[in-house]
Design an enzyme around this catalytic site. Structure first.
Site, mmCIF file in Angstrom:
data_model
loop_
_atom_site.group_PDB
_atom_site.id
_atom_site.type_symbol
_atom_site.label_atom_id
_atom_site.label_comp_id
_atom_site.label_asym_id
_atom_site.label_seq_id
_atom_site.Cartn_x
_atom_site.Cartn_y
_atom_site.Cartn_z
ATOM 1 N N HIS A 206 0.862 -1.187 0.000
ATOM 2 C CA HIS A 206 0.000 0.000 0.000
ATOM 3 C C HIS A 206 0.898 1.236 0.000
ATOM 4 C CE1 HIS A 206 -3.929 -1.923 0.355
ATOM 5 N NE2 HIS A 206 -3.267 -2.864 1.021
ATOM 6 N N ALA A 231 -2.089 -2.133 -5.246
ATOM 7 C CA ALA A 231 -2.001 -1.041 -4.268
ATOM 8 C C ALA A 231 -0.564 -0.571 -4.075
ATOM 9 C CB ALA A 231 -2.624 -1.454 -2.934
ATOM 10 N N ASP A 284 -4.826 -13.449 0.722
ATOM 11 C CA ASP A 284 -5.449 -12.184 1.120
ATOM 12 C C ASP A 284 -6.961 -12.396 1.258
ATOM 13 O OD1 ASP A 284 -5.507 -9.548 1.930
ATOM 14 O OD2 ASP A 284 -5.559 -8.724 -0.098
ATOM 15 N N GLY A 320 -9.662 -7.491 -0.794
ATOM 16 C CA GLY A 320 -9.176 -8.831 -0.507
ATOM 17 C C GLY A 320 -9.608 -9.802 -1.587
#
Length: 400
Positions: A206, A231, A284, A320
């Protein structure tokens, strides 16, 4: 407190023979001797006199999922005792024998409380019919706002010295095993060094980091990339971004969500070729994993699982996955990747990424975590610490 079911006390000494097994990166016949939860011998032949004889399919090490937010209708951020037990009881049916429950961005006190809950679950499940909780992966709150994905902006923060002090003084570092942060944030490099020196695997994710900042993070101790290509600053021919820098830097292992939605099939294949021995297959997964299309929650965020099998929040951002790790294995095999390479990415490499060389391999001294796969690569039998985990239908445990 949820009901605790203990693993049977018998069966800790067993010989398992397979005509085909993945050992040291090759397919070969093998007989595995197990004594007191550990593999004590690996013999390079199939012994028809063994306690367990596997004439078909393939025997591999147990799978290790280092990023899973929930599954089977359970979100770890809001799970009760029975919910934690339910997920840990069902994961062996997907070949997973060890996992890192993952908590995403929230206020630091809430994350610390989640670490305490995970500690209780791990201790409660000791010796029960469960996949092993390795420790917790904190994904946030020290993330880049520009690359936050579905993480709530109001909870994002910077890794100040005070914040790191609060986290490190509040938890035992045997439960905090991985932390994802954006290395370009103020204070991030100091946080990476402090955390990695304390034994925490620091993953960059991220993040809008440049290649130079990715290199600096590795210099400080980071060694993993959270869901590569997702991300994060992308790959370009003059600015390699996070994927380019990490794939080129052998100090990094790279997490890959191989559901073929997060990352295109061609790029999944390219990642394996660019980083041999450094790919970590992760799910995830959120509560929607193993469940039908419908409405679910990720850390309080409403998520809809569509008919395409991809969970999304209200604005359409992927939230996710609904992936299980055995499906990730099948997906990569379907793309033509070699079986030993794929199994390695779902077992040994993730175990090494979180400093657990006793897991994810069929080797003397390793934990006796094993999976027997059918010919079409579905887990048929799973052992944790040398004890077979019964099918849920036989135990009544873990149904949600």
């Amino acid at each position: 407190m949820g009901a605790v079911r203990r693993r049977p006390t018998g069966g800790s000494r067993v010989r398992i023979s397979a005509r085909s097994a993945v050992v040291d990166g090759v397919l070969a016949p093998v007989t595995v001797r197990v004594d007191d939860r550990l593999i004590t011998a690996v013999e390079p032949y199939a012994d028809p006199r063994a306690d367990v004889v596997l004439d078909t399919g393939v025997l591999t090490a147990g799978l290790v999922d280092v990023q899973i937010n929930g599954a089977f209708g359970v979100d770890f951020a809001a799970a009760e005792d029975a919910d934690w037990d339910a997920v840990a009881a069902q994961l062996p049916s997907t070949g997973v024998t060890s996992f890192q429950p993952t908590l995403i961005t929230a206020p630091l006190p809430r994350l610390i409380a989640g670490l305490d809950t995970a500690t209780e679950a791990r201790d409660r499940q000791e010796d029960g019919p469960y996949a092993r909780i390795l420790g917790v992966h904190l994904e946030g709150p020290w993330l880049a706002p520009l690359k936050r994905g579905v993480h709530e902006a109001k909870y994002l923060a910077e890794p100040t010295q005070a914040a790191v002090d609060t986290l490190m003084s509040a938890v035992g570092f045997d439960i905090l095993t991985t932390l994802t942060l954006a290395p370009e944030l103020p204070g991030a490099l100091d946080a990476i060094k402090r955390l990695s020196d304390a034994g925490v695997t620091v993953s960059i994710g991220h993040t809008n980091a440049t290649a130079v900042q990715v290199e600096a993070a590795a210099d400080a101790g980071a060694g993993l990339v959270t869901h590569i290509f997702n991300a994060q600053r992308g790959l370009a021919h003059r600015e390699p971004g996070v994927p380019g820098a990490a794939l080129a830097d052998s100090r990094y292992r790279v997490g890959l969500i191989a559901d073929l939605h997060h990352v295109a099939a061609e790029i999944c294949t390219l990642i394996f070729r660019a980083a041999p021995g450094r790919v970590v297959l992760v799910t995830d997964a959120i509560a929607a994993a193993g469940m039908p299309a419908g409405s679910y929650v990720l850390a309080g965020i409403p998520v809809e699982l569509g008919d395409d099998g991809v969970p999304r929040n209200a604005d359409g951002t992927i939230a996710g996955s609904a992936l299980t790790l055995d499906q990730a294995v099948r997906n990569m095999l379907g793309l033509g990747m070699p079986l030993p390479t794929v199994i390695d990415a779902a077992s040994r490499v993730p175990a090494d990424a979180v400093a657990r060389p006793d897991l994810g391999r069929i080797a003397v001294g390793a934990r006796a975590d094993l999976v027997h796969w059918t010919e079409d690569f579905h887990p048929a039998r799973t052992w944790v610490d040398g004890r077979e985990i019964p099918a849920l239908a036989d135990t009544g445990v873990g149904r949600v």
